[in-house]
Write an enzyme that holds these catalytic residues in place. Structure first.
Site, PDB file in Angstrom:
ATOM      1  N   ALA A   1       0.765  -1.210   0.067  1.00  0.00           N
ATOM      2  CA  ALA A   1      -0.051   0.067  -0.107  1.00  0.00           C
ATOM      3  C   ALA A   1       0.907   1.119  -0.141  1.00  0.00           C
ATOM      4  O   ALA A   1       1.942   1.083   0.435  1.00  0.00           O
ATOM      5  CB  ALA A   1      -0.842  -0.028   1.272  1.00  0.00           C
ATOM      6  N   ASP A   2       0.344   2.226  -0.683  1.00  0.00           N
ATOM      7  CA  ASP A   2       0.924   3.667  -0.402  1.00  0.00           C
ATOM      8  C   ASP A   2      -0.144   4.712  -0.155  1.00  0.00           C
ATOM      9  O   ASP A   2      -1.160   4.609  -0.834  1.00  0.00           O
ATOM     10  CB  ASP A   2       1.805   3.931  -1.551  1.00  0.00           C
TER      11      ASP A   2
END
Length: 202
Positions: free
Chosen positions: A78-79
């Protein structure tokens, strides 16, 4: 997804992130996993916040997959970034940079965007973007300085953590609260359940 946890927890699940917020949120729902931090440099060209976050998450997932040499069942990457106007805010470089970011959020609506990629050994990566609108009150210089003095702004997109003292800045949100903390648990759970249903996982 909860009904699938026994099967999922028998799999080798990798969280491609060193974020303590993501780790805590996933542990909170009972998921068992190993943390393997990606070495990918987050320096892709910035277009839209959602696209940037999603592409960065994909590169993180692929980077960790290469290091695992196929010894995994699921990689979660994730970012999270913040978009205010046409600016994309990541983590601040220092306290001065954090103050500048918080000033840009003062009295305005911004979006917290998290790109999530789920990588299995079967088929193409599965990805989605979660966006939450956050409405900040007008901030004073003294308030910003007091918040930065807590140390909470370090290592956080947009230079704040809604789960800490910055809760004092937030008038309201529209969308997923956990997304602002660092990981959209509801959308993730739905996506994992769909993968299990398609027999790509579990």
């Amino acid at each position: 997804m909860l009904e699938h946890l026994p099967a999922l927890n028998s799999q080798r699940i990798i969280l491609a992130s060193a974020s303590p917020r993501r780790r805590e949120l996933l542990q909170q729902i009972g998921l068992k996993f190993q943390v393997v931090e990606s070495g990918f440099e987050e320096n892709l060209p910035k277009t839209s916040a959602g696209e940037y976050a999603q592409r960065t998450a994909l590169h993180k997932a692929l980077d960790v997959a290469r290091s695992m040499h196929g010894k995994f069942d699921l990689i979660i990457a994730a970012d999270t970034v913040v978009q205010v106007g046409d600016r994309i805010l990541e983590k601040p470089n220092d306290d001065e940079h954090a103050a500048e970011m918080l000033e840009s959020l003062s009295g305005r609506r911004h979006q917290v965007c998290t790109g999530v990629v789920l990588l299995t050994l079967h088929g193409e990566p599965t990805s989605f973007v979660e966006m939450t609108d956050v409405f900040f009150a007008s901030l004073t210089t003294a308030g910003i300085e007091a918040y930065i003095a807590t140390g909470e702004s370090r290592g956080k997109a947009g230079a704040y953590g809604i789960q800490g003292a910055a809760a004092c800045f937030v008038e309201r949100i529209e969308g997923c609260y956990n997304n602002v903390v660092g990981f959209p648990i509801f959308a993730f759970s739905k996506t994992v359940a769909r993968l299990v249903g398609k027999e790509k996982l579990g």
